[in-house]
Design an enzyme around this catalytic site. Structure first.
Site, PDB file in Angstrom:
ATOM      1  N   VAL A 160       3.405  52.477-107.858  1.00 50.74           N
ATOM      2  CA  VAL A 160       1.992  52.741-108.121  1.00 50.74           C
ATOM      3  C   VAL A 160       1.571  52.454-109.561  1.00 50.74           C
ATOM      4  O   VAL A 160       0.385  52.253-109.829  1.00 50.74           O
ATOM      5  CB  VAL A 160       1.599  54.190-107.744  1.00 50.74           C
ATOM      6  CG1 VAL A 160       1.758  54.414-106.259  1.00 50.74           C
ATOM      7  CG2 VAL A 160       2.393  55.199-108.534  1.00 50.74           C
ATOM      8  N   ASN A 173      -0.318  60.413-103.263  1.00 52.34           N
ATOM      9  CA  ASN A 173       0.634  61.508-103.441  1.00 52.34           C
ATOM     10  C   ASN A 173       1.704  61.209-104.482  1.00 52.34           C
ATOM     11  O   ASN A 173       2.232  62.140-105.095  1.00 52.34           O
ATOM     12  CB  ASN A 173       1.307  61.823-102.098  1.00 52.34           C
ATOM     13  CG  ASN A 173       2.515  62.723-102.259  1.00 52.34           C
ATOM     14  OD1 ASN A 173       2.383  63.919-102.537  1.00 52.34           O
ATOM     15  ND2 ASN A 173       3.699  62.152-102.106  1.00 52.34           N
ATOM     16  N   SER A 230      -2.184  68.945-109.104  1.00 56.94           N
ATOM     17  CA  SER A 230      -1.253  70.046-109.368  1.00 56.94           C
ATOM     18  C   SER A 230      -1.973  71.170-110.099  1.00 56.94           C
ATOM     19  O   SER A 230      -2.953  70.940-110.822  1.00 56.94           O
ATOM     20  CB  SER A 230      -0.102  69.536-110.234  1.00 56.94           C
ATOM     21  OG  SER A 230       0.635  70.611-110.798  1.00 56.94           O
ATOM     22  N   TYR A 243       1.725  65.383-118.249  1.00 55.82           N
ATOM     23  CA  TYR A 243       1.556  65.544-116.805  1.00 55.82           C
ATOM     24  C   TYR A 243       0.284  66.334-116.507  1.00 55.82           C
ATOM     25  O   TYR A 243      -0.512  65.954-115.623  1.00 55.82           O
ATOM     26  CB  TYR A 243       2.770  66.256-116.222  1.00 55.82           C
ATOM     27  CG  TYR A 243       2.668  66.570-114.753  1.00 55.82           C
ATOM     28  CD1 TYR A 243       2.744  65.555-113.798  1.00 55.82           C
ATOM     29  CD2 TYR A 243       2.516  67.885-114.310  1.00 55.82           C
ATOM     30  CE1 TYR A 243       2.662  65.844-112.439  1.00 55.82           C
ATOM     31  CE2 TYR A 243       2.438  68.179-112.954  1.00 55.82           C
ATOM     32  CZ  TYR A 243       2.504  67.159-112.027  1.00 55.82           C
ATOM     33  OH  TYR A 243       2.422  67.453-110.679  1.00 55.82           O
ATOM     34  N   LYS A 269      -2.970  64.859-114.421  1.00 59.94           N
ATOM     35  CA  LYS A 269      -3.495  65.474-113.214  1.00 59.94           C
ATOM     36  C   LYS A 269      -4.929  65.974-113.416  1.00 59.94           C
ATOM     37  O   LYS A 269      -5.742  65.962-112.476  1.00 59.94           O
ATOM     38  CB  LYS A 269      -2.588  66.619-112.757  1.00 59.94           C
ATOM     39  CG  LYS A 269      -1.242  66.156-112.205  1.00 59.94           C
ATOM     40  CD  LYS A 269      -1.409  65.257-110.986  1.00 59.94           C
ATOM     41  CE  LYS A 269      -0.079  65.002-110.296  1.00 59.94           C
ATOM     42  NZ  LYS A 269      -0.222  64.100-109.115  1.00 59.94           N
TER      43      LYS A 269
END
Length: 252
Positions: A67, A93, A146, A159, A163
């Site tokens: 991805v 996902n 998340s 991260y 997100k």
């Protein structure tokens, strides 16, 4: 099964679909009659999930997909469409959450890698899938986010940022593609018992601290995300777009 929540016959691309939550979603959607394209970097792992689905009389195909590789994603969507002549759903996902000792010790390579998989790839796939869906009357895109996006922590700064960006992408894309009949929503996931969380869930010293923050007092099973995905991909959510659904045991 209630036709309102039916995904039977829908062609759905699931990235990171060969393991963890992605595998649970691929199997759950196929069990309910969807035609699932299982995509990940490891084509053999995708093939294993596809075989499992076909052994249960389901319909599935495997597609190799990295991805973070922007230029290759056109081919991924084209391959998904070519399987059954259309694309009705996309589940973004695929993700990764490596930790860094501190912000100053976060390398450019780690930053680019985390942003690439968690935000850059979903951005491009959302655009390409939405255009494919536009040509056949619309569809539904689900971005898997998340709780770190709304409860960021220092060791997962990049991260958490990626997100949070995915949440913003969800809302902006929902506005841009509403006229094309494409709905875009997100699921804000809590801690699930997968191989990605084995270091936490499988550690008897760390697990009590992880569970302490969760209202339901336990981590989630991978299959417990399936209901939310089915809802957002089915006509049951026909008036839902730009929404972020928390499936997190109450941690947020």
């Amino acid at each position: 099964m209630d036709s309102l929540f039916s995904v039977a016959g829908k062609v759905i691309l699931v990235t990171g679909g060969s393991r963890g939550l992605g595998k649970a979603m691929s199997l759950g959607l196929a069990e309910r009659g969807a035609r699932v394209i299982v995509a990940s970097r490891n084509l053999d792992s995708c093939g294993s999930v596809v075989s499992q689905i076909r052994d249960s009389q389901g319909h599935a195909a495997a597609v190799a997909c990295h991805v973070a590789d922007w230029d290759s994603l056109d081919e991924v969507v084209d391959a998904a469409v070519a399987q059954w002549g259309r694309l009705d759903g996309l589940v973004n996902n695929a993700g990764m959450s490596p930790l860094a000792p501190s912000l100053v010790e976060t390398s450019e390579r780690l930053f680019d890698k985390v942003i690439g998989v968690n935000l850059k790839g979903p951005t491009r796939l959302t655009a390409l899938a939405a255009e494919a869906m536009r040509s056949t009357g619309g569809g539904s895109i689900v971005n898997i986010s998340s709780f770190a996006s709304v409860r960021p922590t220092p060791v997962a700064t990049v991260y958490s940022s990626a997100k949070a960006g995915l949440n913003a992408l969800t809302k902006a894309a929902a506005l841009e593609y509403a006229g094309a009949g494409v709905r875009v929503n997100g699921i804000v996931c809590g801690t699930f018992d997968t191989d990605a969380t084995a270091g936490l869930v499988g550690d008897p010293d760390l697990l009590p601290e992880v569970v302490r923050r969760i209202a339901l007092g336990r981590v989630g099973r991978p299959d417990e995300v399936v209901g939310g995905v089915v809802y957002l991909l089915s006509n049951a959510s026909s008036y839902t777009s730009g929404a972020l659904l928390a499936i997190d045991g109450g941690i947020t």
